[in-house]
Design an enzyme around this catalytic site. Structure first.
Site, PDB file in Angstrom:
ATOM      1  N   ASP A 167      -6.728  -0.246  12.902  1.00 29.66           N
ATOM      2  CA  ASP A 167      -7.558  -0.911  11.905  1.00 29.66           C
ATOM      3  C   ASP A 167      -8.239   0.110  10.997  1.00 29.66           C
ATOM      4  O   ASP A 167      -7.693   1.191  10.757  1.00 29.66           O
ATOM      5  CB  ASP A 167      -8.576  -1.817  12.599  1.00 29.66           C
ATOM      6  N   HIS A 200     -14.081  -3.785   9.015  1.00 29.66           N
ATOM      7  CA  HIS A 200     -13.132  -4.679   9.682  1.00 29.66           C
ATOM      8  C   HIS A 200     -12.891  -4.266  11.129  1.00 29.66           C
ATOM      9  O   HIS A 200     -12.949  -5.089  12.056  1.00 29.66           O
ATOM     10  CB  HIS A 200     -11.819  -4.655   8.884  1.00 29.66           C
ATOM     11  N   SER A 353      -7.598 -12.324  11.602  1.00 25.63           N
ATOM     12  CA  SER A 353      -7.929 -10.968  12.057  1.00 25.63           C
ATOM     13  C   SER A 353      -8.822 -10.983  13.283  1.00 25.63           C
ATOM     14  O   SER A 353      -8.753 -10.084  14.123  1.00 25.63           O
ATOM     15  CB  SER A 353      -8.657 -10.200  10.948  1.00 25.63           C
TER      16      SER A 353
END
Length: 708
Positions: A167, A200, A353
């Site tokens: 990520d 994220h 996600s």
């Protein structure tokens, strides 16, 4: 819907043409058969020949695989610039080559693909994170109710798990992540600093393993560790080469789970190979299905060994943004999920996600309690305990549903005792024309062998008895030539007739989308010599049971057969097609062509269904269909048997769940009058319940023995 057929000829390389009915190829060693299952693609999923969108390419670069000598040759020939790659890629002969802006990228790409010494040539696509930022409105981690996490807290496994998070990096200094983050790697800058400059990755890390410290939030598995592998920067974009690099790095580090919360609609052979290597080394692979409300397969989620996760809302329904389709495996909450913020504190986010790491966390919990289980067993445990909002086993929007963490952890190991052999060398020898088995877990495959004693026409029918299953056959002759049998789609029969030469043949069966079913499929092989004769079988799952004598009687009468390993399939359901065949055979009805639109002329039971229809015994539905693969309910069984054998009786049913005036009351009462059924100990008949093979065998055996 019938798919346009395709011919694939495999010699030393693949060559595609758009003609023919089945896919014919050659293999040279038994190890190649695994490669068939991993690489075979239906026509609609094959690579497009459309030109590359340069806006989706990282640094105008191309990923190639080849020896140093071959790569140096193309660098000098085409004036390319080699970009830095990590040791993980370098030792596997991968290189990233930048095409100068002055050159035509597409032309260089096509020229490189003609270089015989390069094993792989693929565009270095960019992928995006699958998140949608959301303002904070909720203060609770509601996702743990549908996951049934309340039963799990405090259940520590015997194995500490490591989840690689590919990520934007992770903020290891966040108070809720203290002690949870292992030293990782930054594949953008080629440094050991995987700090998060986007947010994220930190959000994902918190969902998986935030500390149980009575502060902030708690992760799915607070005992797990995160290996942060930074493949995306401030923009949230992931290049194909960075993804590939990180997958191999995670393999080398021996992680237990890899989470990939990013996607694109381009697939790469190199990435698929890397993921299969991880899968074979025991790593569970989990990825986000993407957020475009599209049925297009997104990658890496749609590669077969990867668990593709869609998103649900707070009502356990699929969200409006989540992708859907044949590749979906599981769902998990994906709206208003609070987790750790990369600048400290907490934030809320939406997206698949964040559904993906919840499943990755559950997978790590299962792994911690069952360290010897392979990825397919862990995936099966989660899917076997999952529930869909619609109540069906599997559907396009939910896959198998939301996994139950507690039940997954407490699952018994997958029982493979009833399975056919998984390998070519151990193939089950068919001793009768009909066998039944099941694809019982993800990645399952069945191998059979049969003999054709004389030259002539041979027909193979594979009848898939579950509507979400899309079975594929691979027929192999003694020379290693193989034909892929895949003309139809989910829930449809595959049939292949060919002029066979005398000799031994092998047949592999697998499920295209890596799904599984508790229901059996039926395999029928008719050779020029027709019958091999009934298989002399004993049934270990029948011995000593109440139905043993009845089942043995029907086997002796050649009306039923068992599974390849010798089991009978005691609790398996009976389909409308199977019931038609058994009764039509027993009554010696003249065979007729079926007129039902959903029963093709080459369906293994077509003429028996036609015979039952012609005799007025077994009719279709109001919409004109027969639904041959639908399981027979107990009340449908009662009506069918009474009508077929013209039974009568005057005793009334006293089952508490069979009400007078309902359509099935009379036939059920007639079966009671003839002492063919007794119901359950609690006084019920359970008319809507699917009748299993043992129950149907018992009823039919009693009926036939009484009429002798």
């Amino acid at each position: 819907m019938r798919k346009r057929p395709l011919l694939l000829v495999l010699m030393t390389c693949f060559a595609l043409t758009l003609s023919g009915v089945f896919i014919h190829s050659k293999v040279y060693a038994s190890s190649d058969f695994q490669n068939i299952q991993e690489t075979y693609e239906k026509k609609q999923y094959q690579k497009s020949s459309l030109r590359v969108d340069l806006s989706q390419i990282d640094q105008h670069s191309i990923v190639v695989k080849g020896s140093k000598t071959s790569v140096q040759h193309v660098i000098h020939t085409y004036n390319l610039k080699p970009l830095d790659v990590s040791e993980a890629l370098s030792k596997r002969n991968f290189h990233v080559l930048q095409v100068p802006e002055s050159q035509n990228y597409q032309d260089v790409l096509q020229k490189l693909k003609t270089e015989a010494d390069l094993q792989r040539v693929e565009p270095n696509y960019i992928r995006t994170s699958t998140a949608a930022p959301q303002d904070p409105y909720y203060e609770e981690q509601w996702q743990y109710n549908p996951l049934n996490m309340n039963e799990v807290w405090g259940m520590r496994g015997s194995h500490d798990t490591v989840i690689a998070v590919l990520d934007t990096g992770v903020n290891a200094d966040h108070p809720d992540l203290k002690g949870k983050i292992l030293p990782g790697y930054n594949f953008l800058d080629d440094t050991p600093d995987p700090s998060d400059d986007h947010g994220h990755g930190t959000h994902i890390a918190g969902l998986i393993t935030a500390n149980a410290n009575n502060e902030g939030i708690i992760g799915v598995n607070p005992s797990a560790k995160i290996l942060p592998l930074k493949v995306a920067g401030k923009e949230g974009n992931v290049s194909f080469s960075s993804s590939l690099d990180a997958i191999y790095y995670a393999i080398d580090q021996g992680v237990d789970v890899i989470n990939m919360s990013y996607s694109s609609y381009q697939k790469m052979d190199s990435e698929r190979e890397a993921l299969y290597e991880a899968y074979r080394k025991g790593i569970v692979l989990v990825a986000a299905a993407s957020n475009d409300d599209s049925s297009k397969p997104a990658y890496p989620a749609s590669y077969r060994p990867v668990i593709s996760v869609a998103a649900t809302d707070e009502m356990d329904r699929p969200t409006s943004f989540s992708n859907y389709g044949d590749w979906i495996d599981l769902t998990a909450p994906g709206q208003n999920l609070v987790s750790t913020h990369y600048k400290g504190g907490y934030a809320y986010n939406d997206g698949t996600s964040f559904s993906s790491p919840l499943v990755a966390g559950v997978a790590s919990l299962v792994k911690s309690h069952h360290p010897s289980w392979d990825p397919s067993e862990i995936e099966w445990a989660m899917q076997n305990t999952a529930e869909t909002f619609t109540g069906v086993t599997w559907n396009l929007y939910e896959g198998f549903g939301i996994p139950d963490a507690s039940l997954s952890i407490n699952s018994q190991p997958y029982d493979s005792s009833a399975d056919a052999a998984d390998t070519y060398g151990d193939a089950y020898e068919m001793t009768s024309t009909d066998v039944s088995n099941r694809i019982g877990k993800p990645g399952d495959t069945d191998w059979y062998t049969f003999e054709v004693k004389e030259d002539g026409e041979t027909t193979i029918n594979i009848d898939q008895l579950d509507e979400h299953m899309d079975l594929v056959g691979v027929l192999v002759n003694e020379e290693g030539d193989h034909t892929i049998i895949d003309e139809n789609g989910k829930g449809e029969q595959e049939s292949y007739t060919f002029p066979a030469e005398a000799g031994e043949y092998h047949l592999q069966i697998f499920e295209y989308y890596n799904h599984w079913s508790s229901k059996s499929y039926k395999l029928n092989v008719t050779t020029p010599d027709r019958e091999y004769g009934p298989a002399a079988q004993t049934f270990p799952d029948v011995k000593g049971t109440w139905a043993e004598s009845y089942i043995n009687y029907l086997v002796e009468e050649e009306l039923m057969v068992g599974y390849p390993n010798g089991n009978f399939g005691f609790k398996d359901s009976i389909t409308r097609a199977s019931a038609s065949v058994m009764i039509a055979k027993e009554m010696d009805l003249p065979l007729k062509e079926s007129r039902f639109p959903d029963v093709s002329p080459d369906h293994w039971a077509a003429k028996y269904i036609g015979a039952m229809e012609e005799a007025g015994i077994f009719l279709g539905y109001d919409d004109g269909t027969f639904k041959p693969n639908r399981a027979l309910s107990r009340e449908e069984m009662a009506s069918l048997v009474v009508r077929a054998y013209q039974l009568t009786g005057d005793k009334e049913s006293d089952f508490t769940d069979v009400q007078k005036g309902t359509w099935s009351y009379e036939p059920i009462s007639i079966l009671v009058s003839n002492e063919l059924v007794t119901g359950f100990p609690d006084g019920t008949f359970r008319p809507k319940k699917e009748i299993n093979r043992a129950e149907f065998a018992t009823l039919m055996a009693r009926l036939l023995q009484n009429n002798k």
